[in-house]
Scaffold this active site. Structure first.
Site, short mmCIF file in Angstrom:
data_model
loop_
_atom_site.label_atom_id
_atom_site.label_comp_id
_atom_site.label_asym_id
_atom_site.label_seq_id
_atom_site.Cartn_x
_atom_site.Cartn_y
_atom_site.Cartn_z
CE LYS A 12 -4.47 0.96 0.12
NZ LYS A 12 -5.41 0.36 -0.85
CB THR A 56 -2.93 -3.14 -0.60
OG1 THR A 56 -4.13 -2.81 -1.31
CG2 THR A 56 -2.03 -4.01 -1.48
CG ASP A 57 -8.75 -1.70 2.72
OD1 ASP A 57 -8.72 -0.49 2.42
OD2 ASP A 57 -9.51 -2.18 3.59
CG PHE A 151 32.65 25.12 -12.28
CD1 PHE A 151 33.10 23.93 -11.73
CD2 PHE A 151 32.02 25.06 -13.52
CE1 PHE A 151 32.95 22.72 -12.37
CE2 PHE A 151 31.86 23.85 -14.18
CZ PHE A 151 32.33 22.68 -13.60
NE ARG A 168 30.17 27.57 -8.80
CZ ARG A 168 29.90 26.36 -9.29
NH1 ARG A 168 29.28 26.25 -10.46
NH2 ARG A 168 30.24 25.28 -8.63
CD GLN A 213 31.08 17.44 -9.60
OE1 GLN A 213 31.12 18.65 -9.34
NE2 GLN A 213 30.88 16.99 -10.83
CG ASN A 239 24.95 23.90 -9.78
OD1 ASN A 239 24.55 24.91 -9.21
ND2 ASN A 239 26.18 23.77 -10.25
CG HIS A 241 22.59 26.14 -13.11
ND1 HIS A 241 23.89 25.83 -12.77
CD2 HIS A 241 22.11 25.05 -13.76
CE1 HIS A 241 24.17 24.61 -13.19
NE2 HIS A 241 23.10 24.12 -13.79
#
Length: 285
Positions: A12, A56-57, A151, A168, A213, A239, A241
């Site tokens: 469920k 599932t109930d 970067f 940045r 990273q 990321n 941006h």
């Protein structure tokens, strides 16, 4: 040609559970989404024989009944209780997994709450006949540094247009999962969650980043250093941006002050940081 049934499970999904504890004038609120998955000797069910199938109930009803009978408490503890119940009471079931998402609320008063915009706590509990494994985590932790991020020095080919930068904005929305070395530290579920969250944030803030990273590795390492009960940490860092807006057409300089925040496409950085002596994971998670 021989045909056989491969791996299979059923359960469920996304049972919505809100538990209110009315202990005097000050109430407590827990808001969870719970998903159950069961596996075992279920080949007969795939041939039309339902004698070994727990509906599932019924699984959904068990979630609600256990919330009343035992309370909810920590998501990991509640998940362990449910998963062990299904394995121990159903002859055809040898494996159970319970995934839990806790939706955060902030207290406004003794019985008043506001939905919290902070990170969501998650947990995944797996129980077999003789073992239990717990993975905790969080999602939706949005972090941003306005500087101390560079970067450059990356591979360039005929399709590269990205300019190098030594200053940045670095922003991400952290999704983290951490695997416990042992279930024996059950009393510290909540304290561990807060400790890992704090470690991830501290590492993000304190790391001078040359790539996302590098930041990921620093975050995972800090969590393992501060929380010895963990075997490994898995991080997913999109990321988010932020690109400088060209203000030259308006006769204006843009000294790293005005950005456009984009939601797609985005870089997606994923990685696992683990101890050298970490016990093997029971399965892919």
């Amino acid at each position: 040609m021989a045909i056989t049934l491969g791996d299979n499970r059923y359960g469920k999904a996304e049972v919505r559970l809100v538990r209110v504890v009315r202990d005097g004038a000050r109430h407590e609120l827990r808001d969870l989404t719970v998903s159950v998955a069961l596996a075992g000797d279920l080949a007969a069910a795939h041939e039309g024989d339902n004698s070994g199938v727990l509906p599932t109930d019924t699984q959904k009803n068990t979630v609600y009944a256990f919330a009343k009978r035992y309370g909810v408490g920590e998501p990991e503890a509640f998940g362990l209780l449910l998963a062990r119940h299904f394995v121990d009471t159903q002859p055809t079931i040898s494996w159970a997994r319970v995934d839990l998402i806790e939706h955060p609320w902030s207290r406004l008063g003794p019985h008043s709450f506001a939905r919290d915009g902070g990170p969501t706590r998650v947990a995944s509990v797996t129980v077999t006949g003789d073992a239990s494994h717990v993975v905790s985590g969080l999602a939706g932790l949005v972090l941003l540094n306005t500087t101390d991020s560079e970067f450059h020095g990356y591979v360039r080919d005929g399709y590269t247009t990205l300019p190098e930068t030594t200053d940045r904005v670095l922003a991400t929305e952290v999704s983290a999962r951490w695997r416990w070395a042992s279930v024996g530290a059950a009393a510290s579920w909540g304290a561990s969650f807060q400790g890992v969250r704090d470690a991830l944030v501290e590492a993000f803030v304190e790391t001078y980043s040359y790539s996302l990273q590098q930041t990921l590795y620093a975050m995972g390492s800090r969590a393992l250093e501060k929380q010895p009960e963990l075997a490994e940490v898995r991080l997913v860092l999109p990321n988010k941006h932020h690109f400088l807006v060209d203000l030259a057409p308006f006769g204006l300089d843009n000294d790293n002050e005005v950005y456009v925040a984009t939601d797609r496409p985005y870089g997606l950085i994923e990685g696992t940081v683990l101890r050298d002596d970490a016990p093997p994971a029971p399965e892919a998670w």
